[in-house]
Motif scaffolding. Structure first.
Motif, PDB file in Angstrom:
ATOM      1  N   TRP B 234       0.837  -1.197   0.000  1.00 46.23           N
ATOM      2  CA  TRP B 234       0.000   0.000   0.000  1.00 46.23           C
ATOM      3  C   TRP B 234       0.875   1.251   0.000  1.00 46.23           C
ATOM      4  N   LEU B 235       1.868   1.290   0.903  1.00 50.20           N
ATOM      5  CA  LEU B 235       2.722   2.473   0.961  1.00 50.20           C
ATOM      6  C   LEU B 235       3.656   2.532  -0.242  1.00 50.20           C
ATOM      7  N   GLY B 236       4.157   1.374  -0.665  1.00 58.28           N
ATOM      8  CA  GLY B 236       5.114   1.346  -1.764  1.00 58.28           C
ATOM      9  C   GLY B 236       4.486   1.800  -3.062  1.00 58.28           C
ATOM     10  N   PHE B 237       3.400   1.126  -3.468  1.00 54.45           N
ATOM     11  CA  PHE B 237       2.708   1.560  -4.682  1.00 54.45           C
ATOM     12  C   PHE B 237       1.989   2.871  -4.432  1.00 54.45           C
ATOM     13  N   GLY B 238       1.489   3.023  -3.200  1.00 58.05           N
ATOM     14  CA  GLY B 238       0.698   4.205  -2.871  1.00 58.05           C
ATOM     15  C   GLY B 238       1.492   5.488  -3.010  1.00 58.05           C
ATOM     16  N   SER B 239       2.824   5.412  -2.755  1.00 59.74           N
ATOM     17  CA  SER B 239       3.594   6.645  -2.893  1.00 59.74           C
ATOM     18  C   SER B 239       3.528   7.126  -4.336  1.00 59.74           C
ATOM     19  N   LEU B 240       3.434   6.202  -5.290  1.00 62.41           N
ATOM     20  CA  LEU B 240       3.302   6.640  -6.686  1.00 62.41           C
ATOM     21  C   LEU B 240       1.876   7.111  -6.974  1.00 62.41           C
ATOM     22  N   ALA B 241       0.907   6.545  -6.249  1.00 62.35           N
ATOM     23  CA  ALA B 241      -0.478   6.962  -6.481  1.00 62.35           C
ATOM     24  C   ALA B 241      -0.803   8.252  -5.740  1.00 62.35           C
ATOM     25  N   GLY B 242       0.180   8.799  -5.034  1.00 61.46           N
ATOM     26  CA  GLY B 242      -0.054  10.059  -4.337  1.00 61.46           C
ATOM     27  C   GLY B 242      -0.851   9.915  -3.057  1.00 61.46           C
ATOM     28  N   VAL B 243      -0.727   8.770  -2.378  1.00 57.76           N
ATOM     29  CA  VAL B 243      -1.471   8.571  -1.139  1.00 57.76           C
ATOM     30  C   VAL B 243      -0.935   9.511  -0.062  1.00 57.76           C
ATOM     31  N   PHE B 244      -1.836  10.212   0.594  1.00 60.54           N
ATOM     32  CA  PHE B 244      -1.470  11.110   1.680  1.00 60.54           C
ATOM     33  C   PHE B 244      -0.796  10.304   2.789  1.00 60.54           C
ATOM     34  N   PRO B 245       0.267  10.725   3.431  1.00 60.52           N
ATOM     35  CA  PRO B 245       1.038  11.964   3.234  1.00 60.52           C
ATOM     36  C   PRO B 245       2.262  11.771   2.332  1.00 60.52           C
ATOM     37  N   PHE B 246       2.219  10.780   1.444  1.00 62.96           N
ATOM     38  CA  PHE B 246       3.374  10.556   0.564  1.00 62.96           C
ATOM     39  C   PHE B 246       3.132  11.145  -0.820  1.00 62.96           C
ATOM     40  N   HIS B 247       2.284  12.167  -0.869  1.00 68.77           N
ATOM     41  CA  HIS B 247       1.935  12.754  -2.155  1.00 68.77           C
ATOM     42  C   HIS B 247       2.821  13.941  -2.485  1.00 68.77           C
ATOM     43  N   THR B 248       3.691  14.362  -1.550  1.00 64.57           N
ATOM     44  CA  THR B 248       4.309  15.689  -1.678  1.00 64.57           C
ATOM     45  C   THR B 248       5.236  15.797  -2.884  1.00 64.57           C
ATOM     46  N   TRP B 249       5.688  14.667  -3.403  1.00 66.40           N
ATOM     47  CA  TRP B 249       6.507  14.744  -4.624  1.00 66.40           C
ATOM     48  C   TRP B 249       5.679  15.180  -5.812  1.00 66.40           C
ATOM     49  N   SER B 250       4.371  14.892  -5.744  1.00 63.95           N
ATOM     50  CA  SER B 250       3.567  15.039  -6.957  1.00 63.95           C
ATOM     51  C   SER B 250       3.357  16.496  -7.376  1.00 63.95           C
ATOM     52  N   PRO B 251       2.949  17.420  -6.472  1.00 64.81           N
ATOM     53  CA  PRO B 251       2.805  18.805  -6.933  1.00 64.81           C
ATOM     54  C   PRO B 251       4.121  19.377  -7.456  1.00 64.81           C
ATOM     55  N   ASP B 252       5.209  19.157  -6.692  1.00 67.57           N
ATOM     56  CA  ASP B 252       6.497  19.686  -7.143  1.00 67.57           C
ATOM     57  C   ASP B 252       6.903  19.081  -8.474  1.00 67.57           C
ATOM     58  N   GLY B 253       6.778  17.762  -8.545  1.00 64.05           N
ATOM     59  CA  GLY B 253       7.208  17.061  -9.751  1.00 64.05           C
ATOM     60  C   GLY B 253       6.391  17.478 -10.956  1.00 64.05           C
ATOM     61  N   HIS B 254       5.076  17.479 -10.814  1.00 59.09           N
ATOM     62  CA  HIS B 254       4.232  17.796 -11.968  1.00 59.09           C
ATOM     63  C   HIS B 254       4.351  19.247 -12.378  1.00 59.09           C
ATOM     64  N   ALA B 255       4.571  20.119 -11.392  1.00 63.24           N
ATOM     65  CA  ALA B 255       4.684  21.526 -11.741  1.00 63.24           C
ATOM     66  C   ALA B 255       6.001  21.796 -12.460  1.00 63.24           C
ATOM     67  N   SER B 256       7.052  21.052 -12.104  1.00 61.58           N
ATOM     68  CA  SER B 256       8.355  21.322 -12.706  1.00 61.58           C
ATOM     69  C   SER B 256       8.545  20.607 -14.033  1.00 61.58           C
ATOM     70  N   ALA B 257       7.792  19.538 -14.253  1.00 66.27           N
ATOM     71  CA  ALA B 257       8.051  18.708 -15.424  1.00 66.27           C
ATOM     72  C   ALA B 257       7.643  19.426 -16.705  1.00 66.27           C
ATOM     73  N   PRO B 258       8.293  19.090 -17.833  1.00 67.61           N
ATOM     74  CA  PRO B 258       7.838  19.610 -19.115  1.00 67.61           C
ATOM     75  C   PRO B 258       6.467  19.026 -19.466  1.00 67.61           C
ATOM     76  N   THR B 259       5.766  19.666 -20.399  1.00 69.27           N
ATOM     77  CA  THR B 259       4.358  19.352 -20.644  1.00 69.27           C
ATOM     78  C   THR B 259       4.085  17.864 -20.843  1.00 69.27           C
ATOM     79  N   ALA B 260       4.803  17.253 -21.789  1.00 68.17           N
ATOM     80  CA  ALA B 260       4.505  15.858 -22.103  1.00 68.17           C
ATOM     81  C   ALA B 260       4.737  14.973 -20.896  1.00 68.17           C
ATOM     82  N   VAL B 261       5.751  15.317 -20.096  1.00 67.50           N
ATOM     83  CA  VAL B 261       6.047  14.491 -18.934  1.00 67.50           C
ATOM     84  C   VAL B 261       4.984  14.655 -17.871  1.00 67.50           C
ATOM     85  N   SER B 262       4.519  15.883 -17.666  1.00 64.70           N
ATOM     86  CA  SER B 262       3.414  16.065 -16.720  1.00 64.70           C
ATOM     87  C   SER B 262       2.210  15.263 -17.159  1.00 64.70           C
TER      88      SER B 262
END
Lengths: 482, 514
Positions: B234-262
């Motif tokens: 749950w935590l391992g896969f969940g960190s990729l699914a953005g499960v709280f509180p392991f979601h914090t990579w997602s806003p930073d990552g998606h905001a910084s990524a180039p369009t196609a990657v986001s």
């Protein structure tokens, strides 16, 4: 005593003889022709590799030496590692130490002889003599100085090399003393210098103290925490081709010796707790200390400490499967680390800058060198599709199977910490704009060696099966043989 | 060809990446064309799989087996089920649209497309592998190139330092693309470490000497192992699914990524996480799933509401969309946690709907950013006068996001909330609806602030509507969104049989449907 008795160590003898011939040839060579000594050394090593397939290397020499599939694998691994370091550093050594190439290659070959004798040694006298035969040339090799044009830089380089060598020497001498002291306690208790006699000896407090002292002495050689202090300084100060050699071959030999001792001379209950502590502490300290490093060689030094920690993990579990996986890990480590240092050598020594900045923009200056470095780093970190992944995976499987799940969790989480600093190196190569835009030239033999390492790292990553089988046979030979 | 269709679908992006490697880096047109062809072939193949798959029969189809590491029982075992079919289509659509949306990328374009295509091959691999180990390998391929993709081609933005720990911000260069790349990689790989341990636990505990997922799912694991191993997955896969509180990579990552990657990351990769939790965590470890379902659901509810509230308070357009992903992935996890037929159908449907919708969002945001050179919502306004097409598609994506009937988002959310209502924790649906309400607030606020009202200010002189090939991704994604909203059976026919057979594995042991 007939000559046939020496068959198990025929390869060592030929290398030793070749080294002496090389030294003699060197005396009569004009200065201009010395650069061929490297080719001669490489030829000698290739012949040795061929000989190791002609002679099966099995069998015993009295009670002193026992050759088996295990020693065969270790020998070949050591020869290959040496070959890579010799050919990779060939042009550089010819440039920075043109008049001392004879000594350089002689020392490397003598060191190799010592290392090759270690996995088969079944007697403490042979063991300690081989150990010193391996160790003493290394003190000299690390003292080789890079030729610098300006006097100040030359002085700085000399100081660095002196520090590198002296640290290794002092620590090495101390560790030898400690080992010898421990051995004297053991021999006193067991009444014999044979390894099997140690196994049979009663576990008196003195005997246990002796065993722990020996473990400490060995810990120095392989650079396990808390005996690792020499590693970063020596790596930083010595010439990079020497470090490439130092960081793989002696560590492999030391690890093989530890395996022999733990199987043949030490009841598992005595070393196991100590080994577990060494493993966990080495993984933790090595990975954490590597984080703030800005010098690539220092960083890789600490990463090597961490890698040793992973190998010790398998050693403290013990058993046929775990030992096989340890050997597999060792093979992967040797190929990968050698490749990494050769890339660092190709870049840092050309630019005269071995900090992370020196690597900046590598991927643009030389795409294939950047890609090789990336693959090696991923392999060190244990990422899928390169050999390092299978190494870590198999090792973790062995440890898990032995019921030490918590060690797997510790190791796996620390591996992610490791990824952080490996990616710092990759970042410098891929994301930072190059300081100098011009393409990077690499000497042909160095390029060949890097490509060979790359092919091994990716090839074995795609198809690890055959090597795995060889490692399993070697581990069984060690356990079942004498 | 049809018997090797699944290996073809994994190989196609790989082959395209290989061809790209040998093209001269200066020939941008040729590089883009090759990448687009590679992506198009993937899309066609994924649609062809859907055509070949017999949804009446259900189950695993189109199977292929090749030995990989016989000593450990690792096999390249490919087959596809109804869930896989719909997610394959999602991946095909998103990658094709993503490649088309990044035609303006010029800096080191060759390497960019190589990495992007390798990543997509990994994603396809995850959805079709039936061998747990190969599943994990493909999962890693899908995660790792992200570091370079964000680190090299991403964008940095300024974050105002605040709070008692502001000195730490400086250290880590928070807001920088390299910070985002490193954070994403490390968090996801800690997750991978958990998964790996869980994998070993399943392998050794089953003792069958194989990683075949069908065999592993039939094995009986002791309850104690199920309880802790489920948490690992749950935590391992969940960190990729953005499960709280392991979601914090997602806003930073998606905001910084180039369009196609986001687009790809929010659209497809986060789904890998949720798919992993359901396919591995819940199906292999039914006891663990039933024990932890209340916790999984409660955390998912936090995701829904917290993600929506965070999106409400963001000032940066890309962060708003990124947080909306956190919220919508909460809906997926909520559907999974209900352990009901309609909840699971909804979870998979939401994966699809959210993937398409967020892909469309990021494509639009990429376009706006490229023309306006800014992502600050407060400075924008009245953009609809100069980019009416973009405004229309943004509104469409927004309406799907808030779950308006007629869009795919409505079908998904309705199914999930209905499932939550049937589950023992009916109160979940209450918070789910609350999340949908907050979503409506921020979506409408953003589209008003960006596209309507005063403006555009003369500061934005570069604005224009989409042109030529730029229309293609918008039409593809927007069309899919509407099509799946109006005709949900198109996908549900694939999803439903798979769900019922899988759900039986999880809840039948407990004595029937809850």
């Amino acid at each position: 005593m007939s000559l046939e008795m020496l068959q198990p160590i025929a390869v060592e003898l030929s290398i030793c003889g070749g080294a002496i011939v090389l030294l003699l040839v060197d005396m009569y060579l004009p200065d201009g022709a010395r650069k061929h000594l490297a080719s001669l050394t490489a030829l000698l090593l290739v012949v040795a590799l061929y000989l190791s397939t002609r002679f099966d290397g099995q069998g015993a020499i009295g009670t002193v030496y026992f050759g088996s599939a295990f020693t065969q694998l270790c020998k070949r691994l050591l020869i290959v590692a040496t070959l890579g370091a010799v050919l990779g550093g060939r042009d550089f050594i010819a440039k920075v130490a043109p008049r001392r190439q004879g000594e350089y290659y002689f020392l490397i070959l003598m060191c190799l002889t010592g290392m090759m004798l270690l996995p088969g040694a079944r007697d403490l006298i042979l063991l300690i003599v081989s150990f010193e035969l391996m160790g003493i040339p290394l003190y000299v090799l690390t003292a080789f100085v890079r030729d610098e044009a300006s006097p100040e830089r030359r002085l700085a380089a000399t100081k660095q090399a002196a520090e590198a060598s002296l640290k290794l020497y002092l620590v090495g001498a101390a560790s030898t003393t400690v080992t010898l002291f421990g051995l004297s306690l053991l021999v006193g208790g067991a009444g014999s210098t044979r390894l099997d006699a140690l196994l049979a000896a009663p576990a008196t407090p003195l005997h246990i103290a002796g065993l722990l002292l020996v473990l400490g002495g060995m810990g120095f050689k392989i650079g396990a925490v808390p005996f690792h202090m020499w590693v970063p300084d020596t790596y930083q100060g010595a010439l990079t081709p020497v470090v490439a050699f130092l960081s793989v071959a002696p560590k492999a030999a030391g690890m093989a010796t530890l395996m022999v001792l733990s199987v043949k001379a030490v009841p598992s209950s005595i070393w196991q707790p100590a080994l577990t502590v060494l493993a966990v502490v080495s993984m933790t300290v090595g990975n954490l200390m590597a984080l703030p490093q800005r010098n690539v060689k220092r960083l890789l030094g600490y990463s090597g400490v961490a890698q040793i920690g992973y190998m010790l993990l398998a050693l403290c579990v013990g058993g046929s499967y775990a030992l096989a996986m340890l050997l597999f890990y060792l093979c992967g480590y040797v190929v990968t680390n050698l490749g990494t240092f050769l890339v660092v050598h190709a870049v840092a020594d050309r630019e005269g800058d071995d900090s992370l900045d020196g690597l900046s923009g590598l991927a643009r200056r030389s795409p294939w060198l950047g890609l090789s470095l990336l693959m090696f780093l991923l392999s060190l970190a244990g990422i899928p599709f390169v050999i390092g992944f299978w190494s870590k995976l198999y090792l973790f499987m062995a440890v898990y199977q032995a019921g030490q799940g918590w060690l797997v969790v510790v190791g796996a989480v620390l591996a992610v910490v490791g990824l952080f600093y490996y990616l710092q190196v990759a970042r410098a190569a891929y994301m930072v704009a190059p300081a100098k835009p011009q393409p990077l030239q690499v000497e042909p033999w160095l390029a060949v060696m890097i490509v060979v390492c790359l092919l091994l790292v990716t090839g074995l990553g795609a198809y690890p099966g055959p090597l795995l089988e060889v490692c399993q046979q070697a581990a069984d030979a060690l356990l079942l043989g004498r | 060809m049809t018997e090797h269709i699944l290996s073809l679908i994994v190989a196609a992006p790989f082959v395209a990446a290989l061809i790209l490697l040998f093209l001269p880096p200066k020939q941008l047109g040729l590089i883009r064309f090759t990448a687009a062809i590679g992506a198009f072939v993937s899309l066609v193949l994924s649609l062809y799989v859907a055509f070949l798959y017999n949804s009446q029969a259900g189950g695993l189809q189109l199977a292929e087996v090749y030995p990989l590491v016989p000593s450990l029982g690792i096999e390249l075992r490919l087959a596809v089920d109804g869930w896989g079919v719909s997610l394959l289509i999602l991946t095909g659509v998103i990658i094709f649209a993503g490649v088309l949306a990044s035609t303006s990328l010029a800096d080191r374009a060759k390497e960019f497309f190589v990495l992007l295509l390798v990543l997509v091959a990994g994603v396809f691999g995850v959805f079709v592998s039936q061998d747990l180990f190969v599943f994990f390998l493909f999962y890693e391929i899908a995660v790792l190139p992200m570091y370079l993709l964000i680190g090299i081609w991403g964008s940095s933005h300024k974050v105002t330092e605040a709070g008692p720990l502001r000195f730490v911000w400086k250290w880590f260069d928070i807001g920088g693309r390299e910070y985002a790349a490193m954070k994403l990689t490390l968090m996801l790989l800690v997750g991978s470490a958990f998964i790996l341990v869980g994998l070993l636990a399943l392998y050794f505990s089953a003792g069958a000497g194989t990683f075949d997922m069908a065999v592993l799912a039939k094995a009986h694991y002791p309850r104690s192992l199920q309880l802790w191993a489920f948490v690992l997955f749950w935590l391992g896969f969940g960190s990729l699914a953005g499960v709280f509180p392991f979601h914090t990579w997602s806003p930073d990552g998606h905001a910084s990524a180039p369009t196609a990657v986001s687009m790809l990351h929010a659209g497809v990769l986060m789904k890998l996480g949720a798919f992993g939790v359901m396919r591995i965590g819940m199906m292999m470890l039914p006891d663990g799933a039933r024990f932890w379902a209340p916790v999984v659901g409660a955390v998912a509810v936090v995701n829904v509401v917290y993600g929506a509230l965070s999106a409400l308070s963001q000032k940066d357009l890309k962060y708003i969309i990124a947080y909306s992903s956190v919220s919508h992935m909460g809906v997926v996890m909520l559907g999974a946690a209900t352990l009901t037929q309609s909840g699971w159908n909804g979870a998979i449907y939401q994966m699809f709907a959210h993937g398409i919708m967020t892909g469309l969002f990021f494509a639009l945001v990429g376009h706006i950013y490229e023309r306006a050179h800014s992502r600050e919502v407060a400075k924008m306004g009245g953009f609809a006068t100069v980019m009416p097409g973009v405004a229309a598609f943004f509104t469409l994506a927004g309406l799907s996001s808030l779950g308006l009937p007629g869009t795919a988002g409505f079908v998904a959310e309705f199914l999930v909330f209905a499932g939550a209502w049937q589950s023992p924790q009916a109160w979940w649906s209450l918070f789910g609806v609350l999340g949908a309400f907050v979503t409506a607030v921020y979506v409408l606020r953003v589209s008003r602030a960006v596209f309507f009202g005063e403006g555009p200010s003369p500061h934005f002189h570069d604005l224009r509507d989409a042109r030529r090939v730029e229309w293609a991704p918008l039409w593809i994604l927007g069309g899919t969104l509407l099509l799946c909203g109006i005709w949900p059976r198109l996908l549900l026919d694939f999803i439903d049989p798979a769900t019922s057979s899988y759900l039986r594995l999880v809840v039948a042991v407990a004595g029937g449907q809850p």
